[in-house]
Design an enzyme around this catalytic site. Structure first.
Site, PDB file in Angstrom:
ATOM      1  N   LYS A  22       0.833  -1.207   0.000  1.00  6.45           N
ATOM      2  CA  LYS A  22       0.000   0.000   0.000  1.00  6.45           C
ATOM      3  C   LYS A  22       0.864   1.252   0.000  1.00  6.45           C
ATOM      4  O   LYS A  22       0.625   2.196  -0.756  1.00  6.45           O
ATOM      5  CB  LYS A  22      -0.901  -0.011   1.233  1.00  6.45           C
ATOM      6  CG  LYS A  22      -1.569   1.323   1.587  1.00  6.45           C
ATOM      7  CD  LYS A  22      -2.303   1.203   2.906  1.00  6.45           C
ATOM      8  CE  LYS A  22      -2.953   2.502   3.336  1.00  6.45           C
ATOM      9  NZ  LYS A  22      -1.988   3.479   3.899  1.00  6.45           N
ATOM     10  N   ASN A  23       1.893   1.271   0.838  1.00  2.88           N
ATOM     11  CA  ASN A  23       2.706   2.469   0.996  1.00  2.88           C
ATOM     12  C   ASN A  23       3.680   2.697  -0.156  1.00  2.88           C
ATOM     13  O   ASN A  23       4.379   3.716  -0.172  1.00  2.88           O
ATOM     14  CB  ASN A  23       3.450   2.428   2.337  1.00  2.88           C
ATOM     15  CG  ASN A  23       2.511   2.541   3.516  1.00  2.88           C
ATOM     16  OD1 ASN A  23       1.430   3.111   3.416  1.00  2.88           O
ATOM     17  ND2 ASN A  23       2.903   1.979   4.644  1.00  2.88           N
ATOM     18  N   ARG A  92      -5.573   9.685   4.264  1.00  2.00           N
ATOM     19  CA  ARG A  92      -4.561  10.491   4.944  1.00  2.00           C
ATOM     20  C   ARG A  92      -3.319  10.673   4.076  1.00  2.00           C
ATOM     21  O   ARG A  92      -2.650  11.709   4.134  1.00  2.00           O
ATOM     22  CB  ARG A  92      -4.177   9.826   6.272  1.00  2.00           C
ATOM     23  CG  ARG A  92      -3.488  10.764   7.254  1.00  2.00           C
ATOM     24  CD  ARG A  92      -3.376  10.096   8.602  1.00  2.00           C
ATOM     25  NE  ARG A  92      -2.672  10.925   9.558  1.00  2.00           N
ATOM     26  CZ  ARG A  92      -3.228  11.769  10.405  1.00  2.00           C
ATOM     27  NH1 ARG A  92      -4.523  11.927  10.390  1.00  2.00           N
ATOM     28  NH2 ARG A  92      -2.505  12.460  11.258  1.00  2.00           N
ATOM     29  N   CYS A 116      -6.823   7.953   9.100  1.00  3.48           N
ATOM     30  CA  CYS A 116      -6.788   7.500  10.480  1.00  3.48           C
ATOM     31  C   CYS A 116      -6.424   8.632  11.423  1.00  3.48           C
ATOM     32  O   CYS A 116      -5.566   9.457  11.127  1.00  3.48           O
ATOM     33  CB  CYS A 116      -5.765   6.372  10.638  1.00  3.48           C
ATOM     34  SG  CYS A 116      -6.238   4.839   9.835  1.00  3.48           S
ATOM     35  N   ARG A 121      -0.069  14.683  12.409  1.00  3.51           N
ATOM     36  CA  ARG A 121       0.903  14.257  11.409  1.00  3.51           C
ATOM     37  C   ARG A 121       1.202  15.507  10.585  1.00  3.51           C
ATOM     38  O   ARG A 121       0.732  15.674   9.468  1.00  3.51           O
ATOM     39  CB  ARG A 121       0.334  13.137  10.528  1.00  3.51           C
ATOM     40  CG  ARG A 121       1.382  12.488   9.636  1.00  3.51           C
ATOM     41  CD  ARG A 121       0.779  11.451   8.719  1.00  3.51           C
ATOM     42  NE  ARG A 121       0.296  10.287   9.430  1.00  3.51           N
ATOM     43  CZ  ARG A 121      -0.065   9.162   8.822  1.00  3.51           C
ATOM     44  NH1 ARG A 121      -0.002   9.058   7.514  1.00  3.51           N
ATOM     45  NH2 ARG A 121      -0.504   8.146   9.518  1.00  3.51           N
ATOM     46  N   PRO A 122       1.985  16.440  11.172  1.00  2.00           N
ATOM     47  CA  PRO A 122       2.135  17.767  10.579  1.00  2.00           C
ATOM     48  C   PRO A 122       2.723  17.685   9.171  1.00  2.00           C
ATOM     49  O   PRO A 122       3.583  16.865   8.889  1.00  2.00           O
ATOM     50  CB  PRO A 122       3.100  18.473  11.539  1.00  2.00           C
ATOM     51  CG  PRO A 122       3.079  17.686  12.797  1.00  2.00           C
ATOM     52  CD  PRO A 122       2.779  16.282  12.397  1.00  2.00           C
ATOM     53  N   ILE A 123       2.217  18.568   8.317  1.00  2.00           N
ATOM     54  CA  ILE A 123       2.757  18.627   6.971  1.00  2.00           C
ATOM     55  C   ILE A 123       3.656  19.849   6.817  1.00  2.00           C
ATOM     56  O   ILE A 123       4.016  20.202   5.700  1.00  2.00           O
ATOM     57  CB  ILE A 123       1.631  18.650   5.916  1.00  2.00           C
ATOM     58  CG1 ILE A 123       0.730  19.885   6.103  1.00  2.00           C
ATOM     59  CG2 ILE A 123       0.825  17.367   5.961  1.00  2.00           C
ATOM     60  CD1 ILE A 123      -0.264  20.073   4.975  1.00  2.00           C
ATOM     61  N   ASP A 124       4.032  20.461   7.947  1.00  2.00           N
ATOM     62  CA  ASP A 124       4.894  21.631   7.840  1.00  2.00           C
ATOM     63  C   ASP A 124       6.243  21.286   7.242  1.00  2.00           C
ATOM     64  O   ASP A 124       6.861  22.104   6.559  1.00  2.00           O
ATOM     65  CB  ASP A 124       5.056  22.315   9.204  1.00  2.00           C
ATOM     66  CG  ASP A 124       5.560  21.398  10.293  1.00  2.00           C
ATOM     67  OD1 ASP A 124       5.554  20.172  10.078  1.00  2.00           O
ATOM     68  OD2 ASP A 124       5.958  21.899  11.363  1.00  2.00           O
ATOM     69  N   LEU A 125       6.703  20.051   7.474  1.00  3.10           N
ATOM     70  CA  LEU A 125       7.966  19.615   6.888  1.00  3.10           C
ATOM     71  C   LEU A 125       7.846  19.513   5.371  1.00  3.10           C
ATOM     72  O   LEU A 125       8.786  19.845   4.639  1.00  3.10           O
ATOM     73  CB  LEU A 125       8.390  18.271   7.493  1.00  3.10           C
ATOM     74  CG  LEU A 125       9.861  17.872   7.357  1.00  3.10           C
ATOM     75  CD1 LEU A 125      10.776  18.950   7.920  1.00  3.10           C
ATOM     76  CD2 LEU A 125      10.106  16.545   8.065  1.00  3.10           C
ATOM     77  N   ASP A 306       3.734   0.814  12.054  1.00  3.83           N
ATOM     78  CA  ASP A 306       2.536   0.178  11.505  1.00  3.83           C
ATOM     79  C   ASP A 306       2.406  -1.282  11.921  1.00  3.83           C
ATOM     80  O   ASP A 306       1.306  -1.836  11.899  1.00  3.83           O
ATOM     81  CB  ASP A 306       2.539   0.264   9.969  1.00  3.83           C
ATOM     82  CG  ASP A 306       2.110   1.633   9.475  1.00  3.83           C
ATOM     83  OD1 ASP A 306       1.706   2.460  10.304  1.00  3.83           O
ATOM     84  OD2 ASP A 306       2.171   1.871   8.253  1.00  3.83           O
ATOM     85  N   ILE A 328       6.514   7.263  17.305  1.00  2.00           N
ATOM     86  CA  ILE A 328       6.193   7.923  16.038  1.00  2.00           C
ATOM     87  C   ILE A 328       4.886   8.705  16.136  1.00  2.00           C
ATOM     88  O   ILE A 328       4.835   9.890  15.811  1.00  2.00           O
ATOM     89  CB  ILE A 328       6.106   6.903  14.882  1.00  2.00           C
ATOM     90  CG1 ILE A 328       7.391   6.062  14.810  1.00  2.00           C
ATOM     91  CG2 ILE A 328       5.856   7.629  13.560  1.00  2.00           C
ATOM     92  CD1 ILE A 328       8.646   6.847  14.507  1.00  2.00           C
ATOM     93  N   ARG A 398      -8.662  -0.417   3.967  1.00  7.14           N
ATOM     94  CA  ARG A 398      -7.727   0.583   3.453  1.00  7.14           C
ATOM     95  C   ARG A 398      -6.358  -0.026   3.189  1.00  7.14           C
ATOM     96  O   ARG A 398      -5.601   0.483   2.358  1.00  7.14           O
ATOM     97  CB  ARG A 398      -7.567   1.742   4.442  1.00  7.14           C
ATOM     98  CG  ARG A 398      -8.803   2.625   4.597  1.00  7.14           C
ATOM     99  CD  ARG A 398      -8.521   3.796   5.531  1.00  7.14           C
ATOM    100  NE  ARG A 398      -7.274   4.440   5.165  1.00  7.14           N
ATOM    101  CZ  ARG A 398      -6.229   4.603   5.988  1.00  7.14           C
ATOM    102  NH1 ARG A 398      -6.296   4.162   7.229  1.00  7.14           N
ATOM    103  NH2 ARG A 398      -5.147   5.215   5.569  1.00  7.14           N
TER     104      ARG A 398
END
Length: 417
Positions: A22-23, A92, A116, A121-125, A306, A328, A398
Site C-alpha cells: 500500500k505504501n 490520509r 486514520c 501528522r504535521p505537513i509543515d515539513l 505500523d 512515532i 484501506r
C-alpha cells in the site's frame, strides 16, 4: 455496515501470496501524473486507499483502468490541479499528490488530508521543503494554494526528521525541476526506493534512494513506463502474527525478507521458526509465544510503527511482560481499549504500554479505531475463545486485500457479513 466475525482457536496453515505494498502503490500512482503517456503498474493491491488514489487521478484528467492487480494510468491529458475536499478527507496519504501535481502543472490546490486519527501528522515539513524548491505556498481556510513563477529549482534540503511523506513529496516535485536537489536525512524505507525505481524507469535521474542522502537531477520530461510494486511488508507482518499466535505453520510467497529484518528477529525471539528462501518465508510455531522485553518503534530499518498493533495483539497472549514504546504517533494506542474487551491485560501511560501476557483471550464485540488497530483485532480474534465481532472494518479495507478470504484459506473460521 459490514462486519467481520471470527470463531477463534483454529491453527493457521498453508500458503499465502502477499499483495503489493500500500505504501508503495500510493506514491507511485501519484508519480504517474509526471509521465507523458501511459504507465502500467503491476501488483497494485485492491484497497480502498488505492481506489481513492485512482479517483484523484481521474479527477485530474487521467484515464485509468484496472485489470486484476494491474492498473493503467494515462496522464497524457492532465487538466486539473486540485483535489476535491471529499477525496482528500478519505485518505490520509493523499498529501503525497501535492508534489506530483506541482511537478506536472506548476500549481496545486489541496485541502488538509484525512484518514486514520493517529494524532498530529504535521505537513509543515512538506511545506517548508517544497518552498526551498521555489514553490510559493499559502494557506487559506484549510486549503494549500501552491504555485511556481517559472520553474521548480533544485536545492539542498535538510530534513529535521526522516519523514517518508516529505521525502516522497520532494522527490516528486524535484523530478521535473531545473538543477539538482539533495535530500539529507531522507527516509530510508523500501517504499522510497520503489518510488525512485518507478521514476527512474520513466526517465528520472534519482540516486541514493534507500540511504539517508537522496540526489535528484531534474529532467525535462518523463515517459510512461511499466513497474511492479514491491510486496507489502506490514501485511506480511500481520499474517505472521496470526500464525505465531495460533501455533501455525504457513508459507508466505511474494515477500522480500530483506525488508523484514527487524520484525523477523523479533518473531524469532517469540520462539517461532522462520525460514527464508528466495521470495518466500516459512513461519512455524509450536508453543505459546515468549515475551519480548522491550519494543520501541523507530524509522526504517528499525521496528515499524505500523506493525505495532498486530504485534501487541500477539504479545497479549505471550508468556511474560513486554514494555512497548511508541515513538512515532501520539495517539496510536486507541485500539488497546478494544483489545482489553477481548481480555488483554495492557496498561498505558503516555506513549508507553505495558503488556502482561494472559493465557487466553475471549471473543467479544469490538470496533476498528484505525487501519492497523483493526489488524490487531483480527490477530486477537484468531486466537480468542468464542466469537469476535469486528465493526467498522472499512479501516481494514484501506490496507488489506481480502483479509478474511486469505485467512479462511489458511484455516481460520472467519467471515464477512
Amino acid at each position: 455496515m459490514a462486519k467481520i466475525y471470527i470463531n477463534g482457536g483454529n491453527r493457521l496453515s498453508g500458503e499465502l501470496k502477499i499483495h503489493g505494498a500500500k505504501n508503495s502503490a500510493l506514491p507511485i500512482l501519484a508519480a504517474t501524473l509526471l509521465c507523458q503517456g501511459e504507465s502500467v503498474i503491476h501488483n497494485c493491491p485492491r484497497l480502498s486507499d488505492v481506489a481513492v488514489s485512482i479517483r484523484i487521478l481521474e479527477n485530474l484528467g487521467c484515464v485509468c483502468s484496472r485489470n486484476g492487480n494491474t492498473v493503467s494510468v494515462d496522464a497524457t491529458n492532465v487538466s486539473g490541479n486540485d483535489i476535491p475536499d471529499n477525496l482528500m478527507r478519505e485518505m490520509r496519504s493523499s498529501i503525497v499528490f501535492l508534489g506530483a501535481i506541482i511537478g506536472r502543472t506548476k500549481s496545486a490546490v489541496v485541502s488538509s488530508p484525512g484518514g486514520c486519527e493517529l494524532g498530529p501528522r504535521p505537513i509543515d515539513l512538506h511545506i517548508s521543503s517544497l518552498r526551498l524548491l521555489g514553490i510559493k505556498i499559502s494557506e487559506d481556510h484549510g486549503y494549500l494554494n501552491c504555485e511556481v513563477d517559472s520553474e521548480i529549482t533544485g536545492n539542498e534540503i535538510n530534513l529535521s526528521f526522516p519523514s517518508v511523506g516529505a521525502t516522497e513529496n520532494i522527490i516528486l516535485a524535484a523530478a521535473l525541476s531545473k538543477g539538482t536537489t539533495v535530500i539529507h536525512n531522507a527516509a530510508r524505507e523500501p517504499e522510497i526506493s520503489d518510488l525512485a525505481d518507478f521514476l527512474n524507469s520513466a526517465g528520472a535521474k534519482i540516486y541514493g534512494a534507500g540511504s539517508d542522502t537522496v540526489v535528484i537531477e531534474g529532467v525535462q520530461k518523463l515517459n510512461g513506463t511499466e513497474h511492479t510494486v514491491i510486496p507489502d511488508r506490514i501485511a506480511a507482518a500481520t499474517y505472521i502474527c496470526g500464525a505465531v499466535a495460533t501455533n501455525g505453520d504457513i508459507v508466505l510467497k511474494n515477500i522480500m525478507p530483506s525488508h523484514q529484518v527487524a520484525l523477523l528477529n523479533l518473531f524469532r525471539q517469540c520462539g517461532c521458526e522462520i525460514t527464508p528462501k528466495n521470495n518466500t518465508l516459512r513461519i512455524k510455531s509450536i508453543s505459546r509465544p515468549m515475551r519480548i522485553p522491550t519494543i520501541r518503534t523507530m524509522v526504517y530499518p528499525g521496528f515499524p510503527t505500523d506493525a505495532g498493533p498486530p504485534v501487541m495483539a500477539l504479545l497479549s497472549i505471550a508468556k511474560g511482560t513486554t514494555v512497548f514504546v511508541e515513538s512515532i504517533f501520539q495517539n496510536r494506542f486507541k485500539y488497546i481499549d478494544e483489545l482489553k474487551r477481548l481480555g488483554a491485560n495492557i496498561k498505558t501511560q503516555g506513549n508507553v504500554a505495558v503488556i502482561e501476557g494472559v493465557p487466553k483471550l475471549s471473543g467479544a464485540g469490538t470496533e476498528c479505531t484505525d487501519l492497523r488497530g483493526g489488524a490487531a483485532l483480527v490477530v486477537a480474534g484468531l486466537v480468542a475463545e468464542g466469537t469476535t465481532e469486528i465493526d467498522k472494518i472499512f479501516h481494514i479495507d484501506r490496507g488489506y486485500e481480502d483479509i478474511e478470504l486469505n485467512l479462511k484459506n489458511l484455516g481460520a473460521d472467519i467471515k464477512r457479513e
